[in-house]
Write a protein that holds these residues in place. Structure first.
Motif, short mmCIF file in Angstrom:
data_model
loop_
_atom_site.label_atom_id
_atom_site.label_comp_id
_atom_site.label_asym_id
_atom_site.label_seq_id
_atom_site.Cartn_x
_atom_site.Cartn_y
_atom_site.Cartn_z
N GLU A 1 13.11 -5.17 79.99
CA GLU A 1 12.28 -6.28 80.46
C GLU A 1 10.89 -6.25 79.85
N VAL A 2 10.36 -5.09 79.50
CA VAL A 2 9.07 -5.03 78.82
C VAL A 2 9.17 -5.67 77.44
N ARG A 3 10.23 -5.35 76.71
CA ARG A 3 10.43 -5.97 75.40
C ARG A 3 10.56 -7.49 75.53
N ARG A 4 11.23 -7.94 76.56
CA ARG A 4 11.43 -9.37 76.75
C ARG A 4 10.11 -10.08 77.06
N GLU A 5 9.28 -9.48 77.91
CA GLU A 5 8.03 -10.12 78.30
C GLU A 5 6.99 -10.09 77.17
N ASN B 1 5.78 -10.70 86.08
CA ASN B 1 7.23 -10.77 85.95
C ASN B 1 7.97 -9.44 85.95
N LEU B 2 7.30 -8.32 85.68
CA LEU B 2 8.02 -7.05 85.60
C LEU B 2 8.48 -6.62 86.99
N LYS B 3 9.73 -6.19 87.08
CA LYS B 3 10.32 -5.81 88.38
C LYS B 3 10.80 -4.37 88.42
N ALA C 1 5.75 -5.44 94.37
CA ALA C 1 5.06 -6.72 94.49
C ALA C 1 5.87 -7.88 93.96
N ASN C 2 6.67 -7.66 92.89
CA ASN C 2 7.45 -8.74 92.28
C ASN C 2 8.88 -8.80 92.80
N SER C 3 9.20 -8.01 93.79
CA SER C 3 10.55 -8.04 94.36
C SER C 3 10.69 -9.22 95.32
N VAL C 4 11.93 -9.63 95.53
CA VAL C 4 12.18 -10.70 96.51
C VAL C 4 11.83 -10.21 97.91
N PRO D 1 13.43 -1.68 96.59
CA PRO D 1 13.87 -2.95 96.00
C PRO D 1 14.31 -2.86 94.54
N PRO D 2 13.62 -2.11 93.63
CA PRO D 2 14.12 -2.06 92.25
C PRO D 2 15.49 -1.41 92.14
N LEU D 3 15.77 -0.41 92.98
CA LEU D 3 17.10 0.21 92.95
C LEU D 3 18.17 -0.75 93.49
#
Length: 779
Positions: A35-39, A80-82, A460-463, A481-483
């Protein structure tokens, strides 16, 4: 901003770059890098490398990107990073220097800072950090920085258990409960600070008008140190001192306190009630802290004005207080860390260390709104900084961290950078001295600015962060949440078709259900989730209502006996409870209304998972008991898809296993038969089931040979698991002039390949000893 240039200074404009460093929890490295590469984008990305990758201890990903676009890149990452926790912006990265003695080494560090930094250099990082803060301000995640004042740890005269006569008195009584007590000198300092804070907050309050209540007094160390000016009462369910009442704190009422005040002072006026206690708690980051919150709320009920509690450090988080329903009228005014060895075991007289805070609360009469971070107008332009420092102990043994941080502070002061104490700081700087790769005697100094000091992005960016009553993974009933998002991504991404039905066997706080809603945009997943505890299921339902009633049904069930039809689910998820042991049977979490001796078996849960999943369905199971999880995963007819080890599960080392449901096992058996025989499959099937009539498949999918009357009702006869037999091939051997039939036996899906081989041997022995009519022998 002090960027790093390439050696080719003729193309400096093209080569100038900025450095971003990301901290990531163990087990999430691959998804975080993706996701870092994507952002960042391939056009703006110059280089990616892992500066540290240590599994459960946390990893650091470092990227170099185009400096002219660092502002937009930083904002995109923050929003956006989760799977990333914190983002650091590189401020200064020195050239390598070779001093290996303390004085010139620290002098060089100070010179590097003072010569390369100034307020103009810091303007762009300051603006970026403030913009990042604004991007996160709408999030409901509780601040990492608690309200109130962080006081220094009080000085204690002695840290030994038997420091004086009073210490010995606390251990003379017998004990019937397994507990720990606060040491006398620690209790003495805590009480003195507690009383001082009360007097500072209410200068007009007289101690003679105060009623001190030591709830859970134990041996009375807190009670004996309370002032004698007013009324002091100690209560405990298992008192270890003669002055303590045998009473449950939750039985205390306002009328009882007023009566006790009248007995002691002879007046009927309502006193100012101040409660102090070391309440019961489960030490550990995945402990159950609901008892502490109930304790706090009851203090509000009895009309207490001030409250002082000794609690584990992991409890000191706003999200835990909110998710467990702590009364918002309770306001934290101050806190401080207790020193190492503040407790002792009265049975063994050994010092016990628990990472603990003392929290000082004031209970207001009205509900108040949350405080927002307000920037001091005087510092609105430049801001103030705090500094943390790290150094490699093995590479730099001649300096300590304290002297290194002092040197960094001196260098920043020389450069005109405004500094302040932690509680007043707007910005956080991280200084580090390390060895470059491949260098033996060189050192490199680095200075980074933390872009999100108050909120980890993975939360912070989790649902889940949009649910105000969710702890965002700080409770024992919840996965981070990330797990949860990782588990949902793994199972839904590997299903051949769109994932329609996802089953979560143990809902807990509802994290998996909430996070599953953001895994497949435009293609919502229907989640069927359940929990054995009805109260937990109702709380999860209330949390789901906050995000607009997603496609989730909550059921009260036992995960070992799911009330579902077979072959209905596309994916199966479960966050397995654990007790830190290697046993195959585990204790269920101690929840309200559930017997503590109730046992949970991993094998039963996996058997149910296999049963309810469709062919080629995926299951993701996570647990800190790696041996037990691997043991049962190998006993079923699964295909291993992925295993992520060294995951940080609340400080414990765990693993995540992703499995695919395989096709049922089969075994082929060739027989010599008479020349006039046709299909003998029904005859062969009957003999196979007859051969296995005394062998059973236990609830934990273990083969067992027992008498029929000793078999439990939930165990299955193996004969019912030999599903069918069919004729696969006919072959005539010219040399022997015999006809050969090849029969294939199909087994129930619960039978693994290893077990199928054992059954095949049993069938072979039976046919060899007593061949049926028409069968000449085994081929």
């Amino acid at each position: 901003l002090c960027f790093c240039y390439s050696n080719d200074m003729t193309t400096a404009k093209e080569c100038i770059h900025a450095i971003l460093r990301f901290t990531i929890s163990g087990g999430l490295e691959s998804l975080a890098e993706e996701e870092v590469r994507r952002e960042v984008g391939n056009e703006d990305l110059i280089d990616v490398n892992w500066s540290r990758r240590r599994g459960q201890y946390g990893s650091q990903l470092e990227i170099k990107c185009v400096a002219s676009k660092i502002h937009s890149i930083g904002i995109r990452c923050i929003r956006n990073l989760k799977f990333v926790d914190y983002v650091y912006l590189g401020i200064l990265q020195s050239e390598d220097f070779n001093d290996t003695t303390k004085t010139p080494f620290l002098s060089q560090v100070r010179h590097i800072i003072s010569s390369q930094l100034n307020q103009d250099v810091m303007n762009m990082p300051i603006k970026l950090e403030r913009d990042c803060r604004d991007a996160l301000i709408v999030k409901l995640v509780g601040l990492e920085k608690l309200p109130g004042i962080l006081l220094p740890t009080p000085h204690f005269k002695d840290a030994k258990v038997h420091s004086n006569e009073e210490d010995t008195k606390t251990s003379e009584s017998g004990f019937v409960v397994n507990t720990i007590y606060t040491k006398w000198n620690v209790a003495q300092s805590i009480v003195a600070s507690f009383v001082k804070l009360i007097q500072e907050d209410s200068p007009n309050l007289s101690l003679s008008e105060t009623l001190f209540l030591d709830a859970g007094a134990g041996a009375g160390v807190l009670l004996q140190n309370l002032p004698d000016d007013g009324v002091k009462i100690g209560i405990d369910t298992h008192p270890a001192h003669e002055d303590i009442h045998t009473m449950n704190f939750f039985s205390v009422t306002k009328n009882w306190l007023a009566e006790e005040n009248r007995k002691n002072l002879g007046v009927s006026q309502t006193p100012c009630v101040c409660v102090i206690s070391n309440p019961p708690f489960s030490e550990g980051s995945r402990g159950d802290y609901s008892a502490i919150v109930k304790f706090v709320n009851h203090s509000v009920t009895i009309g207490a004005t001030y409250l002082g509690l000794i609690v584990p450090t992991a409890f000191a988080r706003e999200r835990i207080w909110k998710s467990l329903g702590m009364d918002p009228r309770v306001r934290l005014l101050a806190r401080w860390l207790l020193p190492h060895g503040s407790f002792f075991d009265p049975c063994t007289q050994k010092v016990v260390h628990v990472h603990s805070y003392f929290l000082f609360f004031r209970i207001t009469t009205e509900k108040v709104q949350e405080d927002r971070f307000q920037l001091n107008p005087e510092n609105a332009r430049n801001g103030k900084f705090r500094v943390t420092g790290k150094r490699d102990k093995g590479s730099f043994p001649f300096i300590n961290t304290a002297s290194f941080v002092e040197t960094v502070l001196a260098g920043l002061d020389d450069a005109g950078i405004p500094l302040t104490h932690e509680r007043n700081a707007e910005f956080s700087l991280s200084a580090k001295v390390c060895k470059p790769k491949g260098a033996k005697s060189s050192a490199r100094f680095e200075l980074f600015l933390l872009l999100n000091p108050e909120r980890p992005l993975s939360l912070a960016n989790s649902v889940s962060s949009s649910v105000s009553t969710h702890s965002v993974g700080w409770l024992s009933t919840s996965i981070k949440p990330p797990l949860a998002r990782l588990m949902c991504s793994l199972v839904t991404g590997k299903v051949d078709t769109e994932c329609g039905l996802l089953i979560n066997a143990m809902s807990g706080e509802g994290t998996i259900e909430i996070e599953s809603q953001g895994v497949q945009p435009g293609c919502p997943v229907f989640v069927l989730s359940g929990d054995k505890n009805e109260a937990a299921a109702l709380r999860t339902t209330a949390r789901l209502a906050e995000i607009g009633r997603p496609l989730v049904d909550i059921v009260v069930w036992d995960a070992q006996h799911l009330p579902l039809r077979s072959d209905i689910a596309d994916a199966f998820l479960v966050d397995l409870p654990f007790a830190g042991s290697k046993k195959k049977t585990h204790q269920t979490p101690s929840t309200c209304g559930m017997a503590r001796d109730t046992c949970l078996n991993y094998g039963c849960i996996m058997a149910e998972a296999w049963r309810v999943m469709r062919p080629k369905g995926n299951a993701a199971l996570i647990s800190a008991d790696n041996n037990n999880l691997g043991y049962f995963a190998s006993k079923f007819n699964w295909k291993m898809i992925a295993t992520i080890n060294r995951i940080n599960l609340g400080g414990l080392l765990g693993s995540l296993t992703v499995l695919k449901k395989s096709e049922p096992c089969y075994k082929d058996l060739s027989l010599w038969v008479s020349a006039n025989e046709d299909d003998l499959s029904q005859l062969i099937l009957g003999r196979a089931q007859e051969a296995c009539r005394d062998i059973y498949l236990s609830q934990c999918v273990e083969l067992d040979k027992r008498k029929r009357e000793d078999v439990p009702s939930h165990d299955k006869e193996l004969s019912s698991l030999v599903v069918s037999a069919e004729l696969r091939d006919i072959f005539f051997c010219e040399e022997k002039q015999l006809l050969s039939h090849c029969y294939r036996f199909w087994f129930d899906g619960l039978i693994a390949n290893k077990q199928a081989k054992q059954i095949e041997q049993i069938i072979r022995m039976n046919l060899l000893e007593n061949p049926p009519i028409g069968v000449i022998g085994l081929r």
